[in-house]
Design a protein around this motif. Structure first.
Motif, PDB file in Angstrom:
ATOM      1  N   ALA A  69     -32.176  55.223  74.014  1.00  0.00           N
ATOM      2  CA  ALA A  69     -30.880  54.720  74.411  1.00  0.00           C
ATOM      3  C   ALA A  69     -30.280  54.139  73.267  1.00  0.00           C
ATOM      4  O   ALA A  69     -30.967  53.359  72.566  1.00  0.00           O
ATOM      5  CB  ALA A  69     -31.075  53.779  75.619  1.00  0.00           C
ATOM      6  N   VAL A  70     -29.024  54.608  72.857  1.00  0.00           N
ATOM      7  CA  VAL A  70     -28.369  54.179  71.654  1.00  0.00           C
ATOM      8  C   VAL A  70     -27.779  52.753  72.185  1.00  0.00           C
ATOM      9  O   VAL A  70     -27.029  52.650  73.211  1.00  0.00           O
ATOM     10  CB  VAL A  70     -27.536  55.100  71.425  1.00  0.00           C
ATOM     11  CG1 VAL A  70     -26.588  54.472  70.117  1.00  0.00           C
ATOM     12  CG2 VAL A  70     -28.198  56.402  70.908  1.00  0.00           C
ATOM     13  N   PRO A  71     -28.113  51.772  71.402  1.00  0.00           N
ATOM     14  CA  PRO A  71     -27.418  50.328  71.651  1.00  0.00           C
ATOM     15  C   PRO A  71     -25.894  50.380  71.459  1.00  0.00           C
ATOM     16  O   PRO A  71     -25.353  50.953  70.537  1.00  0.00           O
ATOM     17  CB  PRO A  71     -28.188  49.117  70.957  1.00  0.00           C
ATOM     18  CG  PRO A  71     -29.014  50.155  69.887  1.00  0.00           C
ATOM     19  CD  PRO A  71     -29.018  51.424  70.374  1.00  0.00           C
ATOM     20  N   GLY A  72     -24.977  49.787  72.252  1.00  0.00           N
ATOM     21  CA  GLY A  72     -23.485  49.703  72.050  1.00  0.00           C
ATOM     22  C   GLY A  72     -22.981  50.608  72.998  1.00  0.00           C
ATOM     23  O   GLY A  72     -21.662  50.687  73.366  1.00  0.00           O
ATOM     24  N   GLY A  73     -23.758  51.638  73.669  1.00  0.00           N
ATOM     25  CA  GLY A  73     -23.201  52.571  74.721  1.00  0.00           C
ATOM     26  C   GLY A  73     -21.916  53.488  74.039  1.00  0.00           C
ATOM     27  O   GLY A  73     -22.121  53.994  73.079  1.00  0.00           O
ATOM     28  N   TYR A  74     -21.001  53.766  74.663  1.00  0.00           N
ATOM     29  CA  TYR A  74     -20.063  54.715  74.585  1.00  0.00           C
ATOM     30  C   TYR A  74     -19.373  54.660  73.440  1.00  0.00           C
ATOM     31  O   TYR A  74     -18.712  55.557  72.616  1.00  0.00           O
ATOM     32  CB  TYR A  74     -19.084  54.755  75.973  1.00  0.00           C
ATOM     33  CG  TYR A  74     -18.018  55.803  75.720  1.00  0.00           C
ATOM     34  CD1 TYR A  74     -18.378  57.179  75.888  1.00  0.00           C
ATOM     35  CD2 TYR A  74     -16.883  55.617  75.481  1.00  0.00           C
ATOM     36  CE1 TYR A  74     -17.523  58.052  76.049  1.00  0.00           C
ATOM     37  CE2 TYR A  74     -15.714  56.568  75.159  1.00  0.00           C
ATOM     38  CZ  TYR A  74     -15.928  57.968  75.613  1.00  0.00           C
ATOM     39  OH  TYR A  74     -15.229  58.792  75.695  1.00  0.00           O
ATOM     40  N   PRO A  75     -18.830  53.306  73.094  1.00  0.00           N
ATOM     41  CA  PRO A  75     -18.066  53.155  71.413  1.00  0.00           C
ATOM     42  C   PRO A  75     -18.919  53.726  70.249  1.00  0.00           C
ATOM     43  O   PRO A  75     -18.495  54.326  69.332  1.00  0.00           O
ATOM     44  CB  PRO A  75     -17.836  51.562  71.674  1.00  0.00           C
ATOM     45  CG  PRO A  75     -17.797  51.349  72.984  1.00  0.00           C
ATOM     46  CD  PRO A  75     -18.724  51.906  73.724  1.00  0.00           C
ATOM     47  N   VAL A  76     -20.175  53.331  70.475  1.00  0.00           N
ATOM     48  CA  VAL A  76     -21.128  53.836  69.469  1.00  0.00           C
ATOM     49  C   VAL A  76     -21.269  55.259  69.307  1.00  0.00           C
ATOM     50  O   VAL A  76     -21.181  55.993  68.287  1.00  0.00           O
ATOM     51  CB  VAL A  76     -22.564  52.863  69.358  1.00  0.00           C
ATOM     52  CG1 VAL A  76     -23.378  53.451  68.521  1.00  0.00           C
ATOM     53  CG2 VAL A  76     -22.220  51.529  69.261  1.00  0.00           C
ATOM     54  N   LEU A  77     -21.345  55.893  70.602  1.00  0.00           N
ATOM     55  CA  LEU A  77     -21.631  57.293  70.503  1.00  0.00           C
ATOM     56  C   LEU A  77     -20.288  57.949  70.349  1.00  0.00           C
ATOM     57  O   LEU A  77     -20.434  59.082  69.552  1.00  0.00           O
ATOM     58  CB  LEU A  77     -22.127  57.947  72.042  1.00  0.00           C
ATOM     59  CG  LEU A  77     -23.362  57.300  72.380  1.00  0.00           C
ATOM     60  CD1 LEU A  77     -23.829  57.754  73.884  1.00  0.00           C
ATOM     61  CD2 LEU A  77     -24.600  57.872  71.530  1.00  0.00           C
ATOM     62  N   LEU A  78     -19.153  57.260  70.505  1.00  0.00           N
ATOM     63  CA  LEU A  78     -17.945  58.104  70.118  1.00  0.00           C
ATOM     64  C   LEU A  78     -17.726  58.078  68.628  1.00  0.00           C
ATOM     65  O   LEU A  78     -17.520  59.021  68.079  1.00  0.00           O
ATOM     66  CB  LEU A  78     -16.865  57.179  70.578  1.00  0.00           C
ATOM     67  CG  LEU A  78     -15.323  57.860  70.696  1.00  0.00           C
ATOM     68  CD1 LEU A  78     -15.121  59.223  71.148  1.00  0.00           C
ATOM     69  CD2 LEU A  78     -14.586  56.718  71.210  1.00  0.00           C
ATOM     70  N   LEU A  79     -18.032  56.755  67.991  1.00  0.00           N
ATOM     71  CA  LEU A  79     -18.154  57.003  66.485  1.00  0.00           C
ATOM     72  C   LEU A  79     -19.028  58.061  65.704  1.00  0.00           C
ATOM     73  O   LEU A  79     -18.658  58.428  64.982  1.00  0.00           O
ATOM     74  CB  LEU A  79     -18.409  55.437  65.854  1.00  0.00           C
ATOM     75  CG  LEU A  79     -17.391  54.314  66.205  1.00  0.00           C
ATOM     76  CD1 LEU A  79     -17.877  52.980  65.704  1.00  0.00           C
ATOM     77  CD2 LEU A  79     -16.172  54.821  65.684  1.00  0.00           C
ATOM     78  N   PHE A  80     -20.076  58.014  66.619  1.00  0.00           N
ATOM     79  CA  PHE A  80     -21.184  58.862  65.991  1.00  0.00           C
ATOM     80  C   PHE A  80     -20.813  60.429  66.182  1.00  0.00           C
ATOM     81  O   PHE A  80     -20.891  61.133  65.420  1.00  0.00           O
ATOM     82  CB  PHE A  80     -22.560  58.828  66.800  1.00  0.00           C
ATOM     83  CG  PHE A  80     -23.415  59.936  66.512  1.00  0.00           C
ATOM     84  CD1 PHE A  80     -24.076  59.974  65.220  1.00  0.00           C
ATOM     85  CD2 PHE A  80     -23.875  60.922  67.241  1.00  0.00           C
ATOM     86  CE1 PHE A  80     -25.114  60.769  64.942  1.00  0.00           C
ATOM     87  CE2 PHE A  80     -24.651  61.911  67.097  1.00  0.00           C
ATOM     88  CZ  PHE A  80     -25.091  61.918  65.943  1.00  0.00           C
ATOM     89  N   GLY A  81     -20.106  60.585  67.173  1.00  0.00           N
ATOM     90  CA  GLY A  81     -19.487  62.087  67.499  1.00  0.00           C
ATOM     91  C   GLY A  81     -18.459  62.359  66.545  1.00  0.00           C
ATOM     92  O   GLY A  81     -18.329  63.487  65.883  1.00  0.00           O
ATOM     93  N   ILE A  82     -17.672  61.373  66.197  1.00  0.00           N
ATOM     94  CA  ILE A  82     -16.607  61.520  65.093  1.00  0.00           C
ATOM     95  C   ILE A  82     -16.995  61.876  63.937  1.00  0.00           C
ATOM     96  O   ILE A  82     -16.922  62.617  63.340  1.00  0.00           O
ATOM     97  CB  ILE A  82     -15.542  60.498  65.224  1.00  0.00           C
ATOM     98  CG1 ILE A  82     -14.741  60.384  66.499  1.00  0.00           C
ATOM     99  CG2 ILE A  82     -14.569  60.514  64.168  1.00  0.00           C
ATOM    100  CD1 ILE A  82     -13.806  59.186  66.669  1.00  0.00           C
TER     101      ILE A  82
END
Length: 139
Positions: A69-82
């Motif tokens: 599980a990536v810590p930070g949740g959705y905002p971190v995944l959004l930045l990673f996706g971008i």
């Protein structure tokens, strides 16, 4: 039985290492890293950039393989996706430029002006397709 699993683990590790080395060599060969460094004027930090590319690939594989599980949740995944989208876009454009695909395409469809709009529409279409896929949870 232990030796069998040890052997399979070793073969899998070696095969993964060979594939990863091939992918990184491909990325370097088509010039993605060099282009990004040239556009951002960060040549003095080349070693740091290379280290981050290798660390990003390694950590991404670990997170994917072990389903961490990536810590930070959705905002971190959004930045990673971008970030991943920008990198994949740069990779595709470098590959297309290496193969001279865009000049061939523009000659075949008799496109004299507006090639930037073709590229933009390809990128927007890819982004919208990915957004629909993830928003509608299509699997």
């Amino acid at each position: 039985m232990f030796l069998k699993y040890l052997f399979l683990g070793l073969v899998g590790l070696c095969a993964g290492g060979v594939i990863a080395a091939g992918i990184f060599a491909f990325i370097v060969t088509i010039g993605v890293v060099i282009r990004l460094i040239g556009k951002t004027h960060t040549g003095k930090h080349i070693r740091l950039i290379e280290d981050f590319i290798v660390a990003g690939g390694t950590l991404g594989n670990i997170v994917n393989l072990y389903e961490i599980a990536v810590p930070g949740g959705y905002p971190v995944l959004l930045l990673f996706g971008i970030g991943a989208g920008v990198f994949v876009g740069c990779l595709i454009m470098s590959l297309a430029e290496t193969l001279n695909a865009l000049p061939v395409l523009s000659r075949r469809i008799h496109l004299t002006t507006g090639l930037q709009y073709v590229i933009l529409s390809i990128a927007v279409g890819k982004g919208l397709g990915a957004a629909v896929y993830f928003i509608l949870n299509i699997h």
